[in-house]
Structure formats: C-alpha cells, structure tokens
Design an enzyme around this catalytic site. Sequence first.
Site, mmCIF file in Angstrom:
data_model
loop_
_atom_site.group_PDB
_atom_site.id
_atom_site.type_symbol
_atom_site.label_atom_id
_atom_site.label_comp_id
_atom_site.label_asym_id
_atom_site.label_seq_id
_atom_site.Cartn_x
_atom_site.Cartn_y
_atom_site.Cartn_z
ATOM 1 N N ASP A 142 0.773 -1.100 0.012
ATOM 2 C CA ASP A 142 0.239 0.242 -0.146
ATOM 3 C C ASP A 142 0.790 1.323 0.110
ATOM 4 O OD1 ASP A 142 -2.163 -1.393 -0.064
ATOM 5 O OD2 ASP A 142 -2.388 -1.451 2.075
ATOM 6 N N CYS A 143 1.885 1.316 0.696
ATOM 7 C CA CYS A 143 2.790 2.558 0.927
ATOM 8 C C CYS A 143 3.737 2.288 -0.405
ATOM 9 C CB CYS A 143 3.601 2.490 2.217
ATOM 10 S SG CYS A 143 4.233 0.914 2.521
#
Lengths: 389, 139
Positions: A142-143
């Site tokens: 996600d990051c």
Amino acid sequence: MKRHKVRKTYKEINEKIRAGNVVVVTAEEIIDIVERKGNVEAAKQVDVVTTGTFGPMCSSGAFLNFGHPSPRIKGTRTWLNDVAAYGGIAAVDCYIGATEVVEGDPLNSIHPGEFNYGGGHVIEDLVAGNVIRLRVEGYGTDCYPARKYEKNITIHDLRDAMLFNPRNAYQNYSCAVNMSDRTIYTYMGVLRPFMVNATYSTSGQLSPLLNDPYCSTIGIGTRIFLGGTQGFVSWHGTQHRTQVLRGENGVPRESAATIAVIGNMKEMNPEWLAAASFLGYGVSLYVGIGIPIPVLNEEVVKHAAVRDEDIYVQIYDYGVDYPSGKAKSLGEINYKELRSGQITLNGKAVDTAPLSSYYKARQIAHLLKEWIEKGTFFIGEPQQMLPGC
Amino acid sequence: MTTPYSKKVVLRYTPDIVDKPIVCLLAQDFGLTFNILRARVLPRREGLLVLDISGTKENFDRGIRFLKESGLKVEPLSKSVTQNLDKCVHCGACLAFCSSNALYVDKATMRILFDAEKCSGCEFCVKACPVRAMEISLL
C-alpha cells in the site's frame, strides 16, 4: 606495562599535522632510518609511518541507496548492469557484492570460465562515473505500490554509496602452489601442475597490518586511505584472529588479523578500486588501502621497520590439500625470496608471481604521506582495539 | 652483413593462397631458418602464421619482400600484442606465464613492463591478467 623512552600521544601527533611540522615517512623509508639511527632515535624523529596495499579483496561491496521513484517501490530484487544486488534490506537500499557474477554468465560450464563482468566491475564502473542500468522489482504494498522500476543511472544519481568491506587487508596470506598433475584455476590465479609456479598476495614490508603486527595502533575508528579517499576501520574483519604462528619479531607467519572498512564511494577513484576477473574462479575487486601508523613509542617504529626478508608465509598446495580442507604447510618462505621471482621448494625451482601490486602499494603510501604532510589527513585514534589486540 | 638477425612476424593468407607452399621457400631460396610459433586456418579459409625468422638482415629483408610479393600480409608480432597501461595495475600475475620474459618487473619502480620484441604471442598472459590489460589481435 613496558617503559618506553619515547612517548607521543595521538593528540600531539595531530597537533604537529595541524602545525605543518609533522615528520612522515613510508614503511619502506623507515627501514633505513631505523637501521642507521636505532629505534629510539627514529621514534623521536619520525611521527607517522605510512603503509599501503593494493590487492584483490573478495570480501568487498557497497551499500547503495537509489532513492524512491514515483510511484514508490519496495525493491526486493535489484540488478545493476544485470548483476544482482542483495535487496533484502529497506525499500530502496541494496548491497552489491564484489564477487557476484553477471546474470547469464556461463560460469564454469565451459571450464575455465572467463568471468568478464560482475559486482567488482559494477563498483569500478560506478566510481568511474559510467552509466549503469538499474533494474528493480518489488511485490507492491500500500505504501510502495510500484512493482518495477528501470533507469540508467550514474553514481551521482544515487543518494548514498558506501563502500563497506567486511574483510580486507589480511595480515599476511599464504603462498599457493599446485602439486597435482593438472592446471588449476583458483582465487590465487592460475597454478600450473607439478609446482611450476607459486603465487602470493600481500605487499610485504609495505602492507598495513604487517607493519603493526599486534595491531597496537590500528583499531576501530582508525582513519585510513580507502579507494582514493579517507575511510575508516569500522570493526575487525571476518575471520580475524590473533592466536597465530609468529616470528621472533612478532610478525604472523600465517594469515591473522583482518579489518572491516568503510568509506564514501562517491569520493573514490577507479585508480584505487579495480575489478578483477580470475580465470576459472570468478570476479573480485582490487582495493587500495593505506593506513598511517602513529609512532607512539620506539616499539611501534621497530615493528614498522620490518623488512621483506623478516616476513614469512606458509606455502600450501591448492591442487589437493587446500580444496579438501586439510591444508598442511609445505614450508615457509619470506617475501624477499618470493619477490625475487623464483624460490626453491622441495629442491625444485618454482617461479613466483604476486597478485597484489607493489607499485600501487608504494604509490598509496606516498599519497597518504603527502596528505598528512599537507594537513588534510589526521590520525584517527582507535575507539576500541581489535579483539585480541 | 653476417650478423645474425631474428624477428617474429605475423603472416596473413588470403583464401586463394592459403594452400600454396610459400614459407618453405624462405629456407630454400633465401637461406633463412624459421620456427613456427602458431599456424591456423580460419573457417573462411584465411590463414594466419606466426614465424620467428632468423638469418642475415639482408636475406631477411629479401625474404619479407618475397612474402609480400606472394600476396601475404606481413607485420611484426610486436604490433599484435599490447599492454593497455590504462588498465594494468602492475600486480605481476602475468609474470610466471611469460616464458619469453617479455613481461618483466622494473625493480626500481616495481612497474610491470612489456617488451613486445621478445613476445612469442603465446597469449597465456591475456587470460592470466585479472584486469585484462594484455590485448592481442591474432585472429
């Protein structure tokens, strides 16, 4: 505690460097001085002895941070010019090892392999400012969503490039011969059958750790010449040991102490970091290292005045004994004899050749001397001595 | 005139003459002796021959002229082998492989020097050199 007639501190020597009246000589030049004036007089006059070595040191590599692209990536697999770098550290960090061979290399499937490109070459290309193809793969988070990233880079595009070598500047190293009946291809070079040639690899009387056999001035935090810039001894090297066979002069007669070194690769120069390809063995990296030895007392200068003829190495058979892990010494020989180009072993004349460059070692010792005299290089006081020292 | 003269040369054959006996005439007609250091016929029938030719200077020059007139390309071996000084780190790993002593250490500077005139073109140094500083063009 021994009583010394001459006593100098790191601080005093560095004051002299700052004031521009420090007396620096190389490990070759000190030999004559000690011979003519004796240890005490020499220790009074000389403040620093510079050493040097330039040899293949496989346990070398670099931590690189290539910075985040947009979108960001968590690089798990990284290649530089198709040479794999270890990506199992933080997102855009990796470690390129000197001996990693380029992907797709036939290795030793056609024996002996040539090993024309690898990690050592990537490091040399980087410090030479050459363009390198960076290729990164990630699994996406996600990051750090990106899964692929490719770019042509030079060392200037990297956020950080730190040369970090876990084992360098071996204090002495054995001499290799081949007693078998076939040519062998080793990290000690090509060895012809029936002991036709022998190879060795230290700069002898110029070699850093051979000039300080008990590592009484070289420890963690010692400032050094590394690859053309200033670096540091960061720890003892892997395989470091001090309980070894020693001569009366205290000099190890077999491989002993080692150091781990670190330095800013962006300041380094291909003249002092050169890739090596060993036929049938693999890739390595020639590393240039120079260490200044502060003359704290007459004992330090006595050790620094060691001569090639007083440094002995063990000779091992790389044909059968060494690879089987049962190496027994065939005898010992000193560096003066090795450097003469021919030695006699078991009554047979054996041609000798070095793998480390005495010419470059001498250049490094002189360069380091120049830096100290000019006041651009100060002696780093060890924060802790190496284990067993 | 009669001082012995000796030189190593590389001869290149074109496909049309590769099967002709030419160099034997150096001995028969020019009083020269030679040692064959290398002989090779390549897939497209070009040939390559490395000879160490000995005799008098006069005969040598006449012999070389004859070889050129016979259609061979002649060049000294010393032109084919070079030490790339940009790459050489002067370690000396090549030394034990150079049987002709063309590669040697200058004891004063500890630099590795190369005397191309002594080179026999064996190519051992090319592979023994870890930084690939020895370059040879014998193909």
